[in-house]
Write a protein that holds these residues in place. Structure first.
Motif, PDB file in Angstrom:
ATOM      1  N   GLN A  48       0.824  -1.213   0.000  1.00 25.38           N
ATOM      2  CA  GLN A  48       0.000   0.000   0.000  1.00 25.38           C
ATOM      3  C   GLN A  48       0.863   1.270   0.000  1.00 25.38           C
ATOM      4  O   GLN A  48       0.601   2.231   0.719  1.00 25.38           O
ATOM      5  N   CYS A  49       1.879   1.231  -0.834  1.00 25.04           N
ATOM      6  CA  CYS A  49       2.782   2.372  -0.977  1.00 25.04           C
ATOM      7  C   CYS A  49       2.661   2.973  -2.379  1.00 25.04           C
ATOM      8  O   CYS A  49       3.651   3.320  -3.033  1.00 25.04           O
ATOM      9  N   VAL A  50       1.410   3.048  -2.869  1.00 27.35           N
ATOM     10  CA  VAL A  50       1.099   3.682  -4.146  1.00 27.35           C
ATOM     11  C   VAL A  50       0.289   4.932  -3.840  1.00 27.35           C
ATOM     12  O   VAL A  50      -0.719   4.867  -3.135  1.00 27.35           O
ATOM     13  N   TYR A  51       0.727   6.101  -4.388  1.00 29.11           N
ATOM     14  CA  TYR A  51       0.121   7.368  -4.012  1.00 29.11           C
ATOM     15  C   TYR A  51      -0.364   8.100  -5.264  1.00 29.11           C
ATOM     16  O   TYR A  51       0.435   8.456  -6.131  1.00 29.11           O
ATOM     17  N   GLU A  52      -1.675   8.283  -5.360  1.00 28.58           N
ATOM     18  CA  GLU A  52      -2.235   9.007  -6.500  1.00 28.58           C
ATOM     19  C   GLU A  52      -2.115  10.513  -6.270  1.00 28.58           C
ATOM     20  O   GLU A  52      -2.427  11.020  -5.191  1.00 28.58           O
ATOM     21  N   VAL A  53      -1.663  11.235  -7.299  1.00 30.89           N
ATOM     22  CA  VAL A  53      -1.488  12.677  -7.211  1.00 30.89           C
ATOM     23  C   VAL A  53      -2.240  13.356  -8.350  1.00 30.89           C
ATOM     24  O   VAL A  53      -2.593  12.726  -9.354  1.00 30.89           O
ATOM     25  N   ASP A  54      -2.477  14.652  -8.201  1.00 25.96           N
ATOM     26  CA  ASP A  54      -3.244  15.420  -9.180  1.00 25.96           C
ATOM     27  C   ASP A  54      -2.492  15.541 -10.498  1.00 25.96           C
ATOM     28  O   ASP A  54      -1.310  15.899 -10.523  1.00 25.96           O
ATOM     29  N   PHE A  55      -3.196  15.292 -11.597  1.00 21.50           N
ATOM     30  CA  PHE A  55      -2.566  15.284 -12.919  1.00 21.50           C
ATOM     31  C   PHE A  55      -1.988  16.645 -13.270  1.00 21.50           C
ATOM     32  O   PHE A  55      -0.807  16.772 -13.630  1.00 21.50           O
ATOM     33  N   MET A  56      -2.774  17.699 -13.196  1.00 19.70           N
ATOM     34  CA  MET A  56      -2.311  19.013 -13.638  1.00 19.70           C
ATOM     35  C   MET A  56      -1.217  19.580 -12.734  1.00 19.70           C
ATOM     36  O   MET A  56      -0.391  20.369 -13.174  1.00 19.70           O
ATOM     37  N   THR A  57      -1.210  19.183 -11.468  1.00 20.00           N
ATOM     38  CA  THR A  57      -0.139  19.629 -10.574  1.00 20.00           C
ATOM     39  C   THR A  57       1.184  18.997 -10.952  1.00 20.00           C
ATOM     40  O   THR A  57       2.217  19.665 -11.020  1.00 20.00           O
ATOM     41  N   TRP A  58       1.169  17.706 -11.225  1.00 18.51           N
ATOM     42  CA  TRP A  58       2.420  16.981 -11.454  1.00 18.51           C
ATOM     43  C   TRP A  58       2.869  17.026 -12.912  1.00 18.51           C
ATOM     44  O   TRP A  58       4.050  16.848 -13.204  1.00 18.51           O
ATOM     45  N   MET A  59       1.960  17.264 -13.841  1.00 24.01           N
ATOM     46  CA  MET A  59       2.332  17.361 -15.256  1.00 24.01           C
ATOM     47  C   MET A  59       2.535  18.830 -15.639  1.00 24.01           C
ATOM     48  O   MET A  59       1.911  19.359 -16.561  1.00 24.01           O
ATOM     49  N   ASN A  60       3.398  19.507 -14.906  1.00 25.42           N
ATOM     50  CA  ASN A  60       3.624  20.920 -15.093  1.00 25.42           C
ATOM     51  C   ASN A  60       5.044  21.253 -14.664  1.00 25.42           C
ATOM     52  O   ASN A  60       5.574  20.630 -13.744  1.00 25.42           O
ATOM     53  N   TYR A  61       5.657  22.239 -15.314  1.00 23.64           N
ATOM     54  CA  TYR A  61       7.025  22.622 -14.997  1.00 23.64           C
ATOM     55  C   TYR A  61       7.125  23.844 -14.092  1.00 23.64           C
ATOM     56  O   TYR A  61       8.227  24.291 -13.790  1.00 23.64           O
ATOM     57  N   GLY A  62       6.004  24.449 -13.703  1.00 20.37           N
ATOM     58  CA  GLY A  62       6.055  25.706 -12.962  1.00 20.37           C
ATOM     59  C   GLY A  62       6.588  25.562 -11.554  1.00 20.37           C
ATOM     60  O   GLY A  62       6.534  24.496 -10.937  1.00 20.37           O
ATOM     61  N   VAL A  63       7.046  26.680 -10.982  1.00 24.35           N
ATOM     62  CA  VAL A  63       7.606  26.669  -9.635  1.00 24.35           C
ATOM     63  C   VAL A  63       6.540  26.366  -8.588  1.00 24.35           C
ATOM     64  O   VAL A  63       6.816  25.692  -7.585  1.00 24.35           O
ATOM     65  N   ILE A  64       5.304  26.830  -8.802  1.00 24.78           N
ATOM     66  CA  ILE A  64       4.241  26.529  -7.834  1.00 24.78           C
ATOM     67  C   ILE A  64       3.898  25.053  -7.905  1.00 24.78           C
ATOM     68  O   ILE A  64       3.727  24.395  -6.867  1.00 24.78           O
ATOM     69  N   SER A  65       3.817  24.508  -9.094  1.00 25.39           N
ATOM     70  CA  SER A  65       3.528  23.078  -9.227  1.00 25.39           C
ATOM     71  C   SER A  65       4.635  22.244  -8.591  1.00 25.39           C
ATOM     72  O   SER A  65       4.378  21.262  -7.898  1.00 25.39           O
ATOM     73  N   ASN A  66       5.892  22.646  -8.787  1.00 27.19           N
ATOM     74  CA  ASN A  66       7.002  21.905  -8.175  1.00 27.19           C
ATOM     75  C   ASN A  66       6.931  21.969  -6.652  1.00 27.19           C
ATOM     76  O   ASN A  66       7.232  20.994  -5.955  1.00 27.19           O
ATOM     77  N   SER A  67       6.542  23.105  -6.130  1.00 23.71           N
ATOM     78  CA  SER A  67       6.390  23.247  -4.682  1.00 23.71           C
ATOM     79  C   SER A  67       5.282  22.333  -4.162  1.00 23.71           C
ATOM     80  O   SER A  67       5.414  21.715  -3.104  1.00 23.71           O
ATOM     81  N   LYS A  68       4.191  22.234  -4.927  1.00 27.06           N
ATOM     82  CA  LYS A  68       3.089  21.340  -4.536  1.00 27.06           C
ATOM     83  C   LYS A  68       3.530  19.875  -4.585  1.00 27.06           C
ATOM     84  O   LYS A  68       3.084  19.052  -3.777  1.00 27.06           O
ATOM     85  N   LYS A  69       4.385  19.527  -5.523  1.00 29.29           N
ATOM     86  CA  LYS A  69       4.910  18.163  -5.588  1.00 29.29           C
ATOM     87  C   LYS A  69       5.674  17.835  -4.307  1.00 29.29           C
ATOM     88  O   LYS A  69       5.553  16.725  -3.758  1.00 29.29           O
ATOM     89  N   ILE A  70       6.460  18.795  -3.844  1.00 25.32           N
ATOM     90  CA  ILE A  70       7.189  18.580  -2.588  1.00 25.32           C
ATOM     91  C   ILE A  70       6.208  18.339  -1.445  1.00 25.32           C
ATOM     92  O   ILE A  70       6.407  17.432  -0.617  1.00 25.32           O
ATOM     93  N   ASP A  71       5.138  19.140  -1.402  1.00 22.43           N
ATOM     94  CA  ASP A  71       4.121  18.948  -0.352  1.00 22.43           C
ATOM     95  C   ASP A  71       3.531  17.544  -0.409  1.00 22.43           C
ATOM     96  O   ASP A  71       3.358  16.884   0.623  1.00 22.43           O
ATOM     97  N   ASP A  72       3.209  17.089  -1.632  1.00 24.17           N
ATOM     98  CA  ASP A  72       2.611  15.757  -1.789  1.00 24.17           C
ATOM     99  C   ASP A  72       3.556  14.661  -1.325  1.00 24.17           C
ATOM    100  O   ASP A  72       3.135  13.678  -0.682  1.00 24.17           O
ATOM    101  N   VAL A  73       4.850  14.797  -1.656  1.00 25.04           N
ATOM    102  CA  VAL A  73       5.830  13.783  -1.256  1.00 25.04           C
ATOM    103  C   VAL A  73       5.988  13.756   0.264  1.00 25.04           C
ATOM    104  O   VAL A  73       5.999  12.687   0.887  1.00 25.04           O
ATOM    105  N   LEU A  74       6.106  14.919   0.859  1.00 22.36           N
ATOM    106  CA  LEU A  74       6.265  14.980   2.318  1.00 22.36           C
ATOM    107  C   LEU A  74       5.060  14.378   3.032  1.00 22.36           C
ATOM    108  O   LEU A  74       5.202  13.741   4.081  1.00 22.36           O
ATOM    109  N   LYS A  75       3.880  14.570   2.475  1.00 19.63           N
ATOM    110  CA  LYS A  75       2.657  14.098   3.110  1.00 19.63           C
ATOM    111  C   LYS A  75       2.666  12.580   3.289  1.00 19.63           C
ATOM    112  O   LYS A  75       2.156  12.052   4.278  1.00 19.63           O
ATOM    113  N   VAL A  76       3.288  11.859   2.343  1.00 24.95           N
ATOM    114  CA  VAL A  76       3.234  10.400   2.403  1.00 24.95           C
ATOM    115  C   VAL A  76       4.553   9.742   2.798  1.00 24.95           C
ATOM    116  O   VAL A  76       4.557   8.591   3.251  1.00 24.95           O
ATOM    117  N   LEU A  77       5.680  10.444   2.626  1.00 24.09           N
ATOM    118  CA  LEU A  77       6.977   9.806   2.890  1.00 24.09           C
ATOM    119  C   LEU A  77       7.712  10.341   4.103  1.00 24.09           C
ATOM    120  O   LEU A  77       8.658   9.711   4.583  1.00 24.09           O
TER     121      LEU A  77
END
Length: 542
Positions: A512-541
């Motif tokens: 149970q170490c599979v984590y679904e994330v938002d498509f538009m957040t993760w399929m983006n190169y912007g600095v805000i999207s990258n910051s949100k990716k960090i939030d998502d990773v920290l939340k589960v790892l």
């Protein structure tokens, strides 16, 4: 009274004695570590990749890299996935001291005393460096006395070749200081007529050395830098005065209005007149799928782009901004929002042709190198007059990434990670630390360990569809996944890709170490999207 004679000044001359030269071809993950004894060691990389740690500093290795370790210095050399090919040269530094003929004596220099630098060294042109080394290596075992002397001379010439580029004498420092002072003169006297020769003469530095040092210090050649200073001053005058374009051109140092217009448009993509009209007040900007960069700079776009298969960028929080669905609307729908300015990256014309957009408002085609989001942010800031915000945005992100990396380094030690994009067409694996929407964040910024399949992907490949035999090998400890609905003929079709025995057999699925994330957040190169990716990773790892 006995006269005391002052001793003559001692003359000290350095020369170098070659101890050994090897040409090494090392396999993937090969390692060498330990102290190099009482001699200097230089590694010159001719192929492959790897890393070297000297004196606590770890440096990447690739073709053209040259690194030196002083005597009795610990060094650790590690080959990369594609192995490592290098010359390994060992030598001693000697000096000859004496007050005159017949009084010279030789001695070996203490560690660090006979060579002015350690670590990575310049060795350009690299072809010249290789010519020396190939010749020295070819004649290393000659038993002919004259050939031995010739090889000693070749080695001294190679030493001089390295020293000329890496000397740390006051001479090089004085030249650099003189060039730095001339840069300050450019900033203050940009209206004057300058040539490279005039700038070099003022600094009392040879032109070729001046141009080299200038580019090292600024990243630009002198006249491009001068024109950049003039353009920046012109931008301020365009926004704060009603002066004619001719007068502004003359004021900042351009000798005619035509050349000023051409340089201005080359730099910013729009003419001085367009710049003035669109920045006197808050411009209404349309930047399809570049909205992340606008919001990061404190600008609200006039309309937000959406796509029926992907949705909109909900993570930006633009809930009060009108939405333009590219799958259903066109430039006529966009015109109702009255954009003052349109900012595009490459590829948008597959939805609305560029020539039709150009009829709505001045259009700028943004260089957007994808993974290099910092460059895109800088370009957007220059274009939109928000350069004062860029460094703060980047600094905030990098601090957040460092803090997260520190936390994750403790919680995920020895564990591997992969990212999957799942659609009705198949399951795609995203690449490592240099490519794609996710790799630079997961593996470079956060320091997570990529799964071996990620490492096996072809270089410069952003993603690849996993064949069944590869999917079965995907035994990563953690999987981040997102669903692409664009190719689904019925709702939820993309999720059916996971209803297989191979998927359910994966270790991450079982644990149970599979984590679904938002498509538009993760399929983006912007600095805000990258910051949100960090939030998502920290939340589960974390």
């Amino acid at each position: 009274m006995k006269q005391v004679t002052e001793p003559a000044s001692l003359v000290r001359t350095l020369f170098y004695v070659l101890k050994d030269i090897q040409y090494n071809v090392r396999a993937s993950k090969w390692q060498e570590h330990g102290k190099n004894g009482g001699h200097y060691t230089i590694w010159v990389i001719t192929g492959g990749s790897g890393t070297i740690a000297i004196g606590g500093n770890r440096l990447p290795l690739g073709r053209g890299t040259c690194c030196l370790a002083a005597p009795d210095t610990a060094a650790e050399l590690t080959a990369g996935e594609d192995g490592l090919i290098c010359y390994r040269v060992s030598f001693e530094s000697w000096s000859v001291c004496g007050a005159g003929p017949g009084s010279a004596s030789g001695r070996n220099e203490p560690p660090g005393g006979g060579f002015p630098f350690q670590g990575e060294a310049r060795c350009h042109p690299f072809s010249t460096c290789l010519d020396y080394l190939e010749s020295i290596h070819r004649h290393r075992d000659s038993e002919d006395d004259l050939e031995q002397l010739d090889n000693h001379v070749r080695f001294q010439e190679w030493m001089r070749f390295l020293l000329a580029q890496n000397r740390s004498s006051s001479y090089e420092g004085n030249m650099r200081k003189a060039v730095e002072q001339s840069i300050e003169v450019i900033k203050e006297q940009y209206q004057d007529v300058w040539t490279v020769n005039a700038l070099a003469d003022r600094a009392n530095v040879a032109r070729w050395q001046y141009s080299r040092l200038f580019k090292e210090l600024t990243g630009q050649i002198p006249l491009d830098y001068l024109n950049g200073v003039r353009i920046d001053r012109a931008k301020k005058l365009l926004l704060t005065t009603d002066d004619r374009l001719y007068d502004i051109a003359q004021n900042v140092g351009f000798n005619n209005e035509y050349y000023f217009n051409r340089r201005f448009k080359q730099t910013l993509g729009i003419s001085p007149g367009q710049f003035r009209r669109h920045y006197r007040e808050n411009a209404r900007v349309f930047a399809p799928f570049l909205e992340d960069f606008l919001v990061a700079l404190g600008i609200t776009p006039v309309v937000e782009c959406s796509h029926r298969g992907w949705g909109r960028q909900e993570y930006l929080g633009l809930h009060d901004v009108p939405v333009l669905d590219l799958a259903e609307e066109d430039e006529d729908d966009l015109s109702r929002h009255h954009p003052d300015f349109i900012m595009l990256d490459s590829g948008f014309d597959k939805w609305i042709p560029n020539d039709r957009l150009g009829r709505l408002a001045p259009t700028f085609h943004m260089p957007h190198p994808g993974e290099d989001w910092r460059s895109t942010l800088h370009n957007a800031a220059r274009l939109l007059g928000r350069t004062d915000r860029v460094e703060e945005v980047i600094r905030h992100y990098e601090q957040k990434a460092r803090d997260a990396r520190s936390v994750l380094g403790r919680s995920t030690r020895g564990q591997t990670v992969a990212f999957l994009r799942i659609s009705a067409l198949g399951i795609s694996l995203y690449a490592g630390p240099d490519y794609g929407y996710t790799g630079p964040i997961l593996y470079k910024d956060l320091g997570l360990a990529p799964h071996s399949l990620v490492i096996e992907m072809e270089q410069e490949t952003r993603k690849m569809t996993l064949p069944p035999e590869w999917l079965e090998r995907l035994d990563a400890d953690h999987l981040f996944i997102t669903f692409d609905r664009r190719h689904s003929s019925v709702p939820g079709e993309e999720r059916e890709m996971l209803e297989t025995a191979s998927w359910h057999a994966l270790p991450a699925v079982k644990q149970q170490c599979v984590y679904e994330v938002d498509f538009m957040t993760w399929m983006n190169y912007g600095v805000i999207s990258n910051s949100k990716k960090i939030d998502d990773v920290l939340k589960v790892l974390a």
